[in-house]
Design a protein around this motif. Structure first.
Motif, PDB file in Angstrom:
ATOM      1  N   GLN A 166       0.802  -1.229   0.000  1.00 44.58           N
ATOM      2  CA  GLN A 166       0.000   0.000   0.000  1.00 44.58           C
ATOM      3  C   GLN A 166       0.837   1.282   0.000  1.00 44.58           C
ATOM      4  O   GLN A 166       0.285   2.385  -0.027  1.00 44.58           O
ATOM      5  CB  GLN A 166      -0.955   0.031   1.214  1.00 44.58           C
ATOM      6  CG  GLN A 166      -1.914  -1.135   1.279  1.00 44.58           C
ATOM      7  CD  GLN A 166      -2.921  -1.127   0.149  1.00 44.58           C
ATOM      8  OE1 GLN A 166      -3.663  -0.167  -0.025  1.00 44.58           O
ATOM      9  NE2 GLN A 166      -2.950  -2.204  -0.632  1.00 44.58           N
ATOM     10  N   LEU A 186       0.287   3.429  -3.193  1.00 48.51           N
ATOM     11  CA  LEU A 186      -1.083   3.939  -3.209  1.00 48.51           C
ATOM     12  C   LEU A 186      -1.240   5.127  -2.276  1.00 48.51           C
ATOM     13  O   LEU A 186      -1.949   6.097  -2.583  1.00 48.51           O
ATOM     14  CB  LEU A 186      -2.052   2.824  -2.816  1.00 48.51           C
ATOM     15  CG  LEU A 186      -3.545   3.160  -2.866  1.00 48.51           C
ATOM     16  CD1 LEU A 186      -3.970   3.527  -4.283  1.00 48.51           C
ATOM     17  CD2 LEU A 186      -4.359   1.972  -2.360  1.00 48.51           C
ATOM     18  N   ASN A 187      -0.574   5.097  -1.132  1.00 45.39           N
ATOM     19  CA  ASN A 187      -0.703   6.172  -0.149  1.00 45.39           C
ATOM     20  C   ASN A 187      -0.183   7.510  -0.667  1.00 45.39           C
ATOM     21  O   ASN A 187      -0.608   8.567  -0.184  1.00 45.39           O
ATOM     22  CB  ASN A 187       0.025   5.794   1.147  1.00 45.39           C
ATOM     23  CG  ASN A 187      -0.681   4.678   1.901  1.00 45.39           C
ATOM     24  OD1 ASN A 187      -1.891   4.487   1.752  1.00 45.39           O
ATOM     25  ND2 ASN A 187       0.064   3.924   2.698  1.00 45.39           N
ATOM     26  N   TYR A 194      -0.866   8.722  -3.445  1.00 41.13           N
ATOM     27  CA  TYR A 194      -1.826   9.264  -4.398  1.00 41.13           C
ATOM     28  C   TYR A 194      -3.204   9.519  -3.779  1.00 41.13           C
ATOM     29  O   TYR A 194      -4.225   9.458  -4.465  1.00 41.13           O
ATOM     30  CB  TYR A 194      -1.912   8.348  -5.626  1.00 41.13           C
ATOM     31  CG  TYR A 194      -0.749   8.602  -6.564  1.00 41.13           C
ATOM     32  CD1 TYR A 194      -0.868   9.484  -7.626  1.00 41.13           C
ATOM     33  CD2 TYR A 194       0.495   8.009  -6.331  1.00 41.13           C
ATOM     34  CE1 TYR A 194       0.204   9.749  -8.463  1.00 41.13           C
ATOM     35  CE2 TYR A 194       1.580   8.270  -7.156  1.00 41.13           C
ATOM     36  CZ  TYR A 194       1.427   9.153  -8.219  1.00 41.13           C
ATOM     37  OH  TYR A 194       2.495   9.421  -9.036  1.00 41.13           O
ATOM     38  N   GLN A 195      -3.213   9.837  -2.501  1.00 35.78           N
ATOM     39  CA  GLN A 195      -4.463  10.247  -1.863  1.00 35.78           C
ATOM     40  C   GLN A 195      -4.936  11.560  -2.495  1.00 35.78           C
ATOM     41  O   GLN A 195      -4.149  12.491  -2.687  1.00 35.78           O
ATOM     42  CB  GLN A 195      -4.253  10.413  -0.366  1.00 35.78           C
ATOM     43  CG  GLN A 195      -3.923   9.108   0.343  1.00 35.78           C
ATOM     44  CD  GLN A 195      -3.752   9.292   1.841  1.00 35.78           C
ATOM     45  OE1 GLN A 195      -4.258  10.245   2.430  1.00 35.78           O
ATOM     46  NE2 GLN A 195      -3.040   8.361   2.466  1.00 35.78           N
ATOM     47  N   ILE A 225      -8.021   7.034  -8.532  1.00 34.57           N
ATOM     48  CA  ILE A 225      -7.279   5.799  -8.770  1.00 34.57           C
ATOM     49  C   ILE A 225      -8.020   4.971  -9.806  1.00 34.57           C
ATOM     50  O   ILE A 225      -9.106   4.449  -9.556  1.00 34.57           O
ATOM     51  CB  ILE A 225      -7.093   4.989  -7.469  1.00 34.57           C
ATOM     52  CG1 ILE A 225      -6.467   5.868  -6.373  1.00 34.57           C
ATOM     53  CG2 ILE A 225      -6.228   3.760  -7.741  1.00 34.57           C
ATOM     54  CD1 ILE A 225      -5.119   6.459  -6.730  1.00 34.57           C
ATOM     55  N   TYR A 228      -5.068  -0.048  -9.398  1.00 34.19           N
ATOM     56  CA  TYR A 228      -4.011  -0.315  -8.430  1.00 34.19           C
ATOM     57  C   TYR A 228      -4.037  -1.789  -8.073  1.00 34.19           C
ATOM     58  O   TYR A 228      -5.080  -2.348  -7.733  1.00 34.19           O
ATOM     59  CB  TYR A 228      -4.154   0.510  -7.148  1.00 34.19           C
ATOM     60  CG  TYR A 228      -2.981   0.253  -6.219  1.00 34.19           C
ATOM     61  CD1 TYR A 228      -1.753   0.847  -6.467  1.00 34.19           C
ATOM     62  CD2 TYR A 228      -3.081  -0.620  -5.140  1.00 34.19           C
ATOM     63  CE1 TYR A 228      -0.641   0.583  -5.666  1.00 34.19           C
ATOM     64  CE2 TYR A 228      -1.991  -0.890  -4.334  1.00 34.19           C
ATOM     65  CZ  TYR A 228      -0.774  -0.282  -4.598  1.00 34.19           C
ATOM     66  OH  TYR A 228       0.313  -0.559  -3.810  1.00 34.19           O
ATOM     67  N   GLU A 254      -1.195  -5.157  -6.591  1.00 33.27           N
ATOM     68  CA  GLU A 254       0.114  -5.621  -6.136  1.00 33.27           C
ATOM     69  C   GLU A 254       0.266  -7.085  -6.553  1.00 33.27           C
ATOM     70  O   GLU A 254       0.552  -7.959  -5.748  1.00 33.27           O
ATOM     71  CB  GLU A 254       0.247  -5.438  -4.621  1.00 33.27           C
ATOM     72  CG  GLU A 254       0.154  -3.975  -4.190  1.00 33.27           C
ATOM     73  CD  GLU A 254       0.231  -3.759  -2.690  1.00 33.27           C
ATOM     74  OE1 GLU A 254       0.185  -4.760  -1.931  1.00 33.27           O
ATOM     75  OE2 GLU A 254       0.340  -2.594  -2.258  1.00 33.27           O
ATOM     76  N   ALA A 275       3.984  -3.334  -7.586  1.00 36.69           N
ATOM     77  CA  ALA A 275       2.965  -2.308  -7.367  1.00 36.69           C
ATOM     78  C   ALA A 275       2.694  -1.630  -8.709  1.00 36.69           C
ATOM     79  O   ALA A 275       3.620  -1.118  -9.352  1.00 36.69           O
ATOM     80  CB  ALA A 275       3.442  -1.290  -6.344  1.00 36.69           C
ATOM     81  N   LEU A 311       0.213   1.215 -10.523  1.00 39.63           N
ATOM     82  CA  LEU A 311      -0.743   2.292 -10.254  1.00 39.63           C
ATOM     83  C   LEU A 311      -0.945   3.135 -11.492  1.00 39.63           C
ATOM     84  O   LEU A 311       0.012   3.536 -12.149  1.00 39.63           O
ATOM     85  CB  LEU A 311      -0.256   3.174  -9.103  1.00 39.63           C
ATOM     86  CG  LEU A 311      -1.120   4.401  -8.795  1.00 39.63           C
ATOM     87  CD1 LEU A 311      -1.282   4.592  -7.275  1.00 39.63           C
ATOM     88  CD2 LEU A 311      -0.532   5.683  -9.413  1.00 39.63           C
ATOM     89  N   ALA A 356      -3.236   6.578 -12.084  1.00 38.89           N
ATOM     90  CA  ALA A 356      -4.071   7.543 -11.369  1.00 38.89           C
ATOM     91  C   ALA A 356      -4.232   8.818 -12.185  1.00 38.89           C
ATOM     92  O   ALA A 356      -3.349   9.190 -12.962  1.00 38.89           O
ATOM     93  CB  ALA A 356      -3.455   7.855 -10.002  1.00 38.89           C
TER      94      ALA A 356
END
Length: 286
Positions: free
Chosen positions: A243, A246-247, A249-250, A254, A257, A259, A279, A281, A283
C-alpha cells in the motif's frame, strides 16, 4: 492494414535473385504480417497447411496484387515470370514495433493498456531506458520527452530519432534522483525504474511527478515490491511495501491499483524466473 506499422523492407528482387526460402514451405513469424508487392511480371503461389499440404493456388501480377499474409501462414512461391520484380514489406502492431525493428524488450503491457483510453498529449517517460515505451507512444501520436541517466541509452535513442526523422520525441540525459523537472505533462510514466533509484529520494520524485502533471493528467508507475510472501531477493536499491505507493496518491482518482505477482527476466539458481509482487498504479489528477 490501417493499425499496422512497417518495420522492415526487403530489397527489390528479380526472378534470379528471389531467395529460394520463399519457394519452399515458408511461414511468417508470430506477430508479423507481410505484404508482397509485384512491381513487374507475375508469380504463382500456394497457400499451405502446417503439414505442407496445398490449400489453394493463386496467380498474381501488377494488376492482381497478393493480399496481406497473416502471421504463421504457410505458403510457397511455385513459379515466377522471367521479368519478375517484387518486394516484401513486413508489418506489426505498434506495441511490437521496437521489438521487431530494434530487438528491444516489448512495450510494457501497462503502457499499451493505458493508451487505449488516455487521449493524445504531452508525455514524460521517466527512466526511458532503450526507449521501448517512448517510441511506441510517439508512434501513436503523443509528444514524448524521454529522460534517463544512461548516456549510452540516450545516445542510442537519439540516433534512432535522427535516423527515422522523428518529430514527436525528444531524448535527454537526466538523473531522476534530482527530482527537479519542470513543465506540464498530460501523462507521466515510470515503469520498472524506481527500484534502481535512491530510497530517500522516492518521496521527492513522486511529488515532482505529481507537481508537473496537468490537472486531469495521468501517472503510471510500475515498481517491484518486497513483501512477506514474496521478499525481494534481488539487489534492488528500493522496493515498495504494501500500500506504500497507493498512499502517495491520496486525492487522485485511482483508475488502477494492484500488487500482483510478476516475473523478472533474472532467474534463480535453478533457472526459474524470479517472482515478486509489483505495485502497479494508474491515477488521474483531480
Amino acid at each position: 492494414m490501417e493499425n499496422l506499422v512497417n518495420y522492415k523492407m526487403l530489397p527489390v528482387w528479380d526472378a534470379k535473385k528471389l531467395p529460394q526460402v520463399f519457394c519452399e514451405k515458408y511461414h511468417i513469424q508470430e506477430g508479423a504480417w507481410v505484404k508482397l508487392h509485384i512491381i513487374a511480371g507475375s508469380l504463382d503461389c500456394e497457400i499451405l497447411t502446417e503439414q505442407g499440404e496445398m490449400k489453394s493456388q493463386h496467380y498474381y501480377d501488377m494488376l492482381h496484387q497478393p493480399p496481406l499474409i497473416s502471421p504463421l501462414q504457410w505458403y510457397r512461391i511455385t513459379k515466377v515470370s522471367d521479368d519478375l520484380q517484387c518486394q516484401f514489406a513486413f508489418y506489426c502492431q505498434p506495441e511490437d514495433y521496437t521489438h521487431k525493428k530494434y530487438q528491444m524488450t516489448k512495450t510494457h503491457s501497462e503502457v499499451v493498456l493505458a493508451c487505449q483510453f488516455i487521449p493524445k498529449g504531452k508525455v514524460l517517460d521517466l527512466g526511458c531506458g532503450s526507449g521501448r515505451n517512448s517510441l511506441y507512444l510517439q508512434l501513436l501520436g503523443f509528444d514524448v520527452n524521454a529522460v534517463d541517466k544512461s548516456e549510452q541509452s540516450i545516445n542510442n535513442l537519439q540516433q534512432i530519432i535522427h535516423n527515422e526523422n522523428l518529430n514527436h520525441i525528444n531524448a535527454s540525459l537526466y538523473d531522476i534522483n534530482q527530482a527537479n523537472l519542470k513543465g506540464e505533462y498530460d501523462f507521466i510514466i515510470s515503469t520498472v525504474v524506481m527500484m534502481f533509484l535512491q530510497p530517500d529520494k522516492i518521496p521527492d520524485i513522486i511529488h515532482n511527478m505529481q507537481a508537473i502533471t496537468k490537472r486531469g493528467g495521468y501517472n503510471l508507475i510500475v515498481c517491484a515490491m518486497s513483501t512477506a510472501d514474496y521478499p525481494c531477493s534481488v539487489g534492488f536499491s528500493f522496493t515498495f511495501k504494501e500500500q506504500q505507493l497507493l498512499n502517495y496518491y491520496q486525492g487522485w482518482e485511482i483508475l488502477k491499483y494492484n500488487e500482483n505477482i510478476g516475473q523478472l527476466h533474472k532467474t534463480d539458481i535453478y533457472g526459474n524466473r524470479i517472482k515478486l509482487r509489483f505495485a502497479t498504479l494508474l491515477a488521474r489528477k483531480r
